[in-house]
Enzyme design. Structure first.
Site, PDB file in Angstrom:
ATOM      1  N   MET A 162      11.274   7.929  -6.158  1.00 42.76           N
ATOM      2  CA  MET A 162      10.509   7.194  -5.338  1.00 42.76           C
ATOM      3  C   MET A 162       9.970   5.893  -3.985  1.00 42.76           C
ATOM      4  SD  MET A 162       7.214   8.966  -7.673  1.00 42.76           S
ATOM      5  CE  MET A 162       7.056   9.946  -8.113  1.00 42.76           C
TER       6      MET A 162
ATOM      7  N   ASP B  24      14.165  -1.631  -5.329  1.00 45.93           N
ATOM      8  CA  ASP B  24      14.045  -2.993  -3.959  1.00 45.93           C
ATOM      9  C   ASP B  24      14.982  -3.888  -5.134  1.00 45.93           C
ATOM     10  OD1 ASP B  24      13.079  -2.231  -1.209  1.00 45.93           O
ATOM     11  OD2 ASP B  24      12.026  -1.471  -2.937  1.00 45.93           O
TER      12      ASP B  24
ATOM     13  N   GLY C 120       0.340  -1.255  -0.166  1.00 41.34           N
ATOM     14  CA  GLY C 120       0.088  -0.099  -0.144  1.00 41.34           C
ATOM     15  C   GLY C 120       1.207   1.242   0.254  1.00 41.34           C
TER      16      GLY C 120
ATOM     17  N   LEU D  81       0.850   3.982  -1.828  1.00 44.09           N
ATOM     18  CA  LEU D  81       1.143   3.611  -3.507  1.00 44.09           C
ATOM     19  C   LEU D  81       1.074   5.332  -4.125  1.00 44.09           C
ATOM     20  CD1 LEU D  81      -1.587   1.509  -4.269  1.00 44.09           C
ATOM     21  CD2 LEU D  81       0.041   0.637  -3.823  1.00 44.09           C
TER      22      LEU D  81
ATOM     23  N   HIS E 263       4.425   2.599  -7.747  1.00 49.21           N
ATOM     24  CA  HIS E 263       3.256   1.800  -7.702  1.00 49.21           C
ATOM     25  C   HIS E 263       2.980   1.474  -9.036  1.00 49.21           C
ATOM     26  CE1 HIS E 263       4.401   1.755  -3.261  1.00 49.21           C
ATOM     27  NE2 HIS E 263       4.498   0.713  -3.654  1.00 49.21           N
TER      28      HIS E 263
ATOM     29  N   SER F  58       7.584   4.380  -0.445  1.00 52.34           N
ATOM     30  CA  SER F  58       6.306   4.908   0.525  1.00 52.34           C
ATOM     31  C   SER F  58       7.254   5.539   1.430  1.00 52.34           C
ATOM     32  CB  SER F  58       5.497   3.839   0.797  1.00 52.34           C
ATOM     33  OG  SER F  58       5.064   3.282  -0.321  1.00 52.34           O
TER      34      SER F  58
END
Lengths: 283, 283
Positions: free
Chosen positions: A189, A155, A35, A37, A41, A191
């Protein structure tokens, strides 16, 4: 008007939805998320839509990949905004299990990745991380049974770990990486960027700038060791606590000291205040 | 005349065979074996045929579940006899991968079971065993994608471990246990019984006789501790080196000291010469 995604919160409703969506052998892509997002994403969702006929997004903040001292409790939860974005993108299915559905009482099985999960990068600083990731991703794959799954290259080590795991366990899921999406000033970017104070936020692009400068020196024929050591100094001088700045083989993640020895990936992880950021680029 | 089973040795031929066999949504049962088939395996195949429309048997001697000092090299291989038996039983598919197909170069993922795999029974004497079993069984399930899989109750703890693992990883495979099949004198059938010398073979039924006598004493109201201690003495006096003789809860495998505390299973493991035998019964 786009149709609202089906929202599944139990395994039975998930399986029903999957059967319905894929009844004429439609291909299914999964974008696993926690989540909160952002455009990264969304770019994975768009890539998924180009590659498969149906797109599922999972939203599950996975306790198993957080250590006790990490930010599980404060990890951003933005369900309403997430749902609106996924609806706007025409996502077909959202898989949103709770912790008890994912890890029922008596749960007692771990998927333990080795190989790329023991490269001495994230695993060195987050020893529980990839065990938690591999276990939950294996479960997401067996639950949703997609034909492919998309993970962001931010990642980078995780992408390698998940690719290896899916192949090793014969899960029948093709793992696809999506390019890093950046803010205008270059910050990757994440979260977790919402944790940054205004000052920290203005410092944060140093990571990407340093990756670019270091990669350029390498391409210009500078010694890897000197370039990396100077890059590390720059990052520390900007106020980061540096976990690592390393050049690795882009496939095996093993240490590499020349552009001739294979495709090279530069990877960085550093803390600014209490927020840990990671980034990487091709050298 | 029964049709010969399809023999698959590569993943692509396995998947082709599976698609062909199950094209009209036929249900598929898998009996995982390490070959060296005996009447216990055959009883599982017959149970599988009653429960599913198609039956697959895997034959793979899994190096990952043998420790260095164990009998991987000498484990009996009887391919010709196995094939004849499976053909006679009308098995549809034999999955017979080699070690490189199961564990390709770079293989780096382990499935680590906890819970019933840490009960202090087999795991105490074969610390690598259940990790090797869980990993290969997870792979057999994702490779063959059966609706159900059958395991003998002789490896009682293994049955519990595999059941838990399949549920935890959402593999969609129902794990079914099959009753122990015994020689006329009570010895539980095992591929390892061929290792026994004539003298050892005549001693071996002591294990089952002791299990029965101990269970009877428990049902007659005797103290568990005394019954187990006397049983252990009998087994040792017969010439075994006893690993354990224990009463456990039949579902959780936790120690239990009264028939009132749940269904009780008596489990034994003991070595005669260099051959290790296991057995168990309901108390």
């Amino acid at each position: 008007m786009t149709r609202s995604p089906i929202i599944a919160r139990s395994l039975s409703s998930l399986h029903r939805a999957r059967t319905e969506l894929c009844k004429r052998n439609a291909t299914l892509a999964l974008v696993p998320t926690m989540g909160a997002l952002h455009d990264g994403h969304v770019s994975l969702v768009r890539l998924a839509k180009r590659r498969a006929q149906k797109v599922a997004v999972s939203i599950f903040v996975n306790p198993a990949q957080f250590a006790a001292h990490e930010d599980l409790g404060s990890y951003p939860r933005t369900w309403k905004e997430d749902l609106a974005r996924l609806k706007a993108e025409g996502v077909d299915l959202i898989w949103n299990p709770d912790v008890k559905t994912m890890y029922p009482d008596g749960f007692a099985t771990r998927v333990v990745p080795e190989g790329p999960a023991l490269a001495g990068l994230e695993d060195k600083f987050r020893p529980h991380f990839f065990g938690g990731v591999a276990t939950v991703v294996a479960k997401l794959f067996t639950q949703v049974r997609p034909d492919m799954a998309l993970f962001g290259e931010k990642d980078f080590q995780q992408l390698k770990v998940v690719t290896r795991m899916a192949r090793d366990l014969d899960l029948g899921v093709k793992v696809v990486g999506g390019a890093i999406i950046r803010e205008r000033d270059g910050l990757a970017m994440s979260s977790r960027n919402v944790y940054l104070s205004p000052d920290q936020r203005s410092t944060a692009p140093v990571l990407f700038r340093t990756l670019k400068a270091t990669a350029k020196r390498m391409r210009d024929g500078d010694n890897f060791k000197a370039a990396l050591s100077d890059g590390a100094d720059l990052i520390r001088q900007a106020g980061f606590a540096l976990d690592y700045l390393e050049a690795r083989h882009a496939e095996t993640l093993s240490p590499i000291s020349s552009l001739n020895d294979g495709p090279v990936r530069l990877l960085v992880a550093a803390k600014i205040g209490t927020t840990r950021l990671i980034d990487n680029i091709r050298a």
